[in-house]
Scaffold this motif. Structure first.
Motif, PDB file in Angstrom:
ATOM      1  N   UNK A 100       0.886  -1.243   0.044  1.00 56.84           N
ATOM      2  CA  UNK A 100      -0.061   0.081  -0.077  1.00 56.84           C
ATOM      3  C   UNK A 100       0.868   1.349  -0.198  1.00 56.84           C
ATOM      4  N   UNK A 101       2.189   1.205  -0.071  1.00 51.39           N
ATOM      5  CA  UNK A 101       3.090   2.202   0.370  1.00 51.39           C
ATOM      6  C   UNK A 101       3.049   3.279  -1.037  1.00 51.39           C
ATOM      7  N   UNK A 102       3.111   4.377  -0.981  1.00 53.08           N
ATOM      8  CA  UNK A 102       3.141   5.336  -2.215  1.00 53.08           C
ATOM      9  C   UNK A 102       1.702   5.599  -2.478  1.00 53.08           C
ATOM     10  N   UNK A 103       1.518   6.591  -3.717  1.00 54.68           N
ATOM     11  CA  UNK A 103       0.372   7.235  -4.052  1.00 54.68           C
ATOM     12  C   UNK A 103       0.208   6.522  -5.592  1.00 54.68           C
ATOM     13  N   UNK A 104      -1.291   6.562  -6.074  1.00 55.40           N
ATOM     14  CA  UNK A 104      -1.519   6.489  -7.341  1.00 55.40           C
ATOM     15  C   UNK A 104      -2.507   7.608  -7.473  1.00 55.40           C
ATOM     16  N   UNK A 105      -2.355   8.822  -8.107  1.00 57.68           N
ATOM     17  CA  UNK A 105      -3.224   9.791  -8.013  1.00 57.68           C
ATOM     18  C   UNK A 105      -4.236   9.744  -9.014  1.00 57.68           C
ATOM     19  N   UNK A 106      -5.541  10.144  -8.418  1.00 55.79           N
ATOM     20  CA  UNK A 106      -6.800  10.035  -9.339  1.00 55.79           C
ATOM     21  C   UNK A 106      -6.786  11.220 -10.326  1.00 55.79           C
ATOM     22  N   UNK A 107      -7.191  10.947 -11.386  1.00 57.36           N
ATOM     23  CA  UNK A 107      -7.122  12.195 -12.353  1.00 57.36           C
ATOM     24  C   UNK A 107      -8.602  12.975 -12.000  1.00 57.36           C
ATOM     25  N   UNK A 108      -8.008  14.409 -11.714  1.00 55.46           N
ATOM     26  CA  UNK A 108      -8.991  15.452 -11.416  1.00 55.46           C
ATOM     27  C   UNK A 108      -9.915  15.963 -12.433  1.00 55.46           C
ATOM     28  N   UNK A 109      -9.423  15.834 -13.643  1.00 55.32           N
ATOM     29  CA  UNK A 109      -9.982  16.380 -14.824  1.00 55.32           C
ATOM     30  C   UNK A 109      -9.934  15.273 -15.985  1.00 55.32           C
ATOM     31  N   UNK A 110     -10.932  15.005 -16.509  1.00 55.88           N
ATOM     32  CA  UNK A 110     -11.021  14.031 -17.591  1.00 55.88           C
ATOM     33  C   UNK A 110     -11.734  14.501 -18.805  1.00 55.88           C
ATOM     34  N   UNK A 111     -11.572  13.617 -20.071  1.00 55.49           N
ATOM     35  CA  UNK A 111     -12.329  13.947 -21.117  1.00 55.49           C
ATOM     36  C   UNK A 111     -14.013  13.911 -20.677  1.00 55.49           C
ATOM     37  N   UNK A 112     -14.730  14.540 -21.369  1.00 52.59           N
ATOM     38  CA  UNK A 112     -16.196  14.428 -21.146  1.00 52.59           C
ATOM     39  C   UNK A 112     -16.518  13.032 -21.706  1.00 52.59           C
ATOM     40  N   UNK A 113     -16.166  12.278 -22.624  1.00 50.72           N
ATOM     41  CA  UNK A 113     -16.366  10.899 -22.943  1.00 50.72           C
ATOM     42  C   UNK A 113     -15.624  10.069 -22.032  1.00 50.72           C
ATOM     43  N   UNK A 114     -16.043   9.081 -21.934  1.00 46.99           N
ATOM     44  CA  UNK A 114     -15.204   7.756 -21.201  1.00 46.99           C
ATOM     45  C   UNK A 114     -14.976   8.258 -19.733  1.00 46.99           C
ATOM     46  N   UNK A 115     -16.021   8.806 -18.972  1.00 43.80           N
ATOM     47  CA  UNK A 115     -15.465   9.582 -17.663  1.00 43.80           C
ATOM     48  C   UNK A 115     -14.915   8.735 -16.518  1.00 43.80           C
ATOM     49  N   UNK A 116     -15.560   7.508 -16.345  1.00 49.71           N
ATOM     50  CA  UNK A 116     -15.169   6.624 -15.390  1.00 49.71           C
ATOM     51  C   UNK A 116     -14.720   5.238 -15.470  1.00 49.71           C
TER      52      UNK A 116
END
Ligand code: FES
Length: 581
Positions: A565-581
């Motif tokens: 679990x050590x370290x980070x995997x940043x979440x995308x704060x901004x995305x293309x409107x298509x294919x959001x999640x």
């Protein structure tokens, strides 16, 4: 909101599209009574709430969440409250520490999975604050933490009491026969009389100030009592700040720098804070990609005086600390030691945030020249009994025992200790050293707060209130005594602690940072050859969460986090409107 690359906030990609998925996402809010204008195109702020009736320190966080929502809405955001698991010290067996990493995973994955742009983390009891920070650091979405504040001072027959330093002190008196059971019982509601966490400088108080030292909460929030209306005003401000963090796209990785962790470590030391917080801060640092080895603690501890005159090291309680000016006044008195340019979630530097902080009581927050413990409150120990380190809170110890050599009286586990400690036939004197095995991260399991071993009744009856105690366990930050903790490697994995036998001589020298087992190498090798090979489960269950825990928990010097679990995997704060999640 579109950024310079033409991408939208991640929430907008959930709630914006006029297709089936967008339809469903909007419907999920409309069925809760929200009009589309309330959330459309606005930053969505998650409120990760560790409220629980089984975590008494967090039981008022539902009310706090309502005030966070006010701030979010007033600032033009949309609040989305969700529960996390909650870890209370009183109602969770075998120990809340066993589940800290589980909660950190819960927090991280909910931040990652929900349609939110930022998050307000609501925590309070000991493990809930580090778990929130660990999860948020790994997810790296804009985040701010709001702790629930300390309880008001206890008052029993006119005497001000703090949980649970005074519960423990009077428990010893009860066992020594100096107070009655009825008197002890009457203390329960006199100490626990308001919402909040333990109000001595225990783990929760230490972690609250650490949140402020790291810059992850707004200035001045650490010490506001849970019952004070200013706690709610503070929550509202935090909600508004969360919206602002999203607009500034300011992530925890910009705040949780190496210098910020140094500030947090220096603050912990100057507080005379909880030894548990060393483990937690190390784990949070690991999530943020910052190495905080014990050697660094050793260097720092040498130059930090204890200036917070709070129980269990000192005299006062968190309510006094708040009235004296709280964390900003405290930071200002040690600003010469701190990294002044570290950034707070409000966008200002530490130096800017404390520029106008006044101390209103120099007996509570001392000047360094009048420090409670000029040479520091915590020592890191090494030696043949702890090759990978151990910790002692010297500010809560008896000065005469900080250099002590004595005969070991060994208990094989916390259960063995409970069985035999009051045995009238136990061969023990006040000069002996109590040793307990099998209470580390794996052996506990979960490294319980069993390190504050009770003294044998017959020793208490002699008027003795402290002895040297050594284990691989943790100790509540509210406890006191000459207690060596976090011995590593722990006994369950064959550390030297597993080799100690009744009658061995042990030497503690906290002043020179030594902890040695005075037994020759040949004899230790002979004993080692007799050790049973390690049972991965230590006799505990080995399925589900425990299957993961048993195989991946690291030792105390690594913060007891999971190795994966050590370290980070940043979440995308901004995305293309298509294919959001
Ligand atoms: Fe929650 Fe002490 S029991 S902080």
């Amino acid at each position: 909101m579109t950024n310079s690359n033409g991408k939208v906030l991640r929430s907008e990609a959930w709630f914006g599209p006029r297709d089936l998925e967008g339809f469903l996402h909007r419907s999920g809010l409309k069925n809760q009574g929200w009009d589309e204008d309330s959330f459309s195109g606005k930053p969505v702020i998650g409120i990760a709430n560790s409220w629980s009736e089984a975590t008494h320190c967090n039981a008022h966080l539902r009310m706090v969440a309502e005030h966070v929502k006010r701030g979010v809405i007033a600032a033009g955001g949309f609040p989305l409250e969700f529960p996390t698991i909650s870890l209370g010290e009183f109602f969770l067996a075998p120990t809340s520490m066993l589940y800290r990493n589980l909660m950190a995973m819960d927090v991280e994955e909910m931040i990652r999975g929900l349609p939110i742009d930022g998050v307000v983390l609501l925590s309070n009891c000991d493990k809930t604050t580090p778990a929130m920070l660990m999860g948020a650091a790994s997810a790296d979405l804009p985040a701010i933490i709001v702790t629930g504040g300390p309880q008001l001072k206890g008052n029993w027959r006119g005497e001000e009491l703090g949980s649970c330093t005074d519960c423990r002190r009077y428990w010893s008196e009860l066992r020594a026969g100096t107070i009655t059971q009825a008197e002890y019982d009457s203390m329960e509601e006199a100490i626990y009389r308001s919402p909040g966490h333990c109000m001595v400088m225990g783990t929760a108080s230490t972690m609250s100030v650490i949140c402020e030292a790291l810059g992850m909460t707004l200035p001045g929030g650490a010490a506001i009592p849970g019952a004070d209306s200013r706690r709610r005003v503070f929550a509202e401000r935090a909600g508004a700040t969360a919206v602002d963090l999203v607009r500034r796209n300011m992530r925890p990785s910009e705040i949780l720098t190496e210098e910020a962790f140094e500030n947090a470590a220096l603050s912990l030391l100057a507080l005379g804070g909880s030894t548990n917080a060393i483990i937690h801060l190390t784990a949070i640092a690991g999530r943020a990609g910052v190495d905080l080895p014990l050697a660094r603690w050793e260097e720092l501890s040498e130059r930090v005086p204890v200036i917070a005159n709070l129980k269990p090291s000192g005299k006062f309680l968190m309510e006094d600390f708040f009235y004296a000016g709280g964390a900003p006044a405290f930071f200002k008195k040690i600003l010469h030691l701190l990294n002044r340019d570290c950034t707070n979630v409000n966008g200002q530097t530490l130096a800017e945030n404390v520029a106008h902080a006044d101390c209103h009581n120099d007996d509570v927050i001392l000047y360094p020249a009048h420090a409670l413990y000029p040479d520091g409150g915590i020592s890191i120990l090494h030696g043949s009994l702890a090759p990978d380190g151990a910790v002692i809170k010297r500010s809560a110890a008896s000065p005469k025992l900080l250099q002590h050599t004595g005969r070991a009286i060994v208990f094989s586990s916390p259960a063995d200790l409970s069985r035999r400690i009051d045995d009238p036939d136990l061969d023990i004197t006040e000069d002996d050293v109590l040793v307990m095995q099998s209470a580390g991260p794996i052996g506990g399991p979960g490294m319980p707060e069993a390190g504050f071993m009770p003294l044998p009744r017959k020793i208490l009856e002699q008027g003795v209130r402290d002895m040297v105690r050594i284990s691989d366990a943790r100790m509540s930050g509210t406890a006191f005594g000459t207690v060596v903790l976090h011995v590593s490697p722990e006994s369950a994995i064959g550390g030297p602690l597993a080799l100690v036998r009744d009658g061995d001589m042990i030497s503690l020298d906290a002043n020179s940072g030594r902890l040695d087992l005075l037994v020759d190498d040949a004899e230790l090798e002979r004993r080692r050859s007799e050790l049973q090979s390690r049972d991965m489960t230590n006799g505990y269950i080995d399925r589900g969460y425990m299957h993961v825990y048993n195989r991946h928990v690291m030792q105390a010097q690594h913060g007891c986090d999971f190795d994966f679990a050590v370290g980070r995997t940043p979440v995308a704060t901004h995305v293309e409107m298509e294919g959001a999640h």
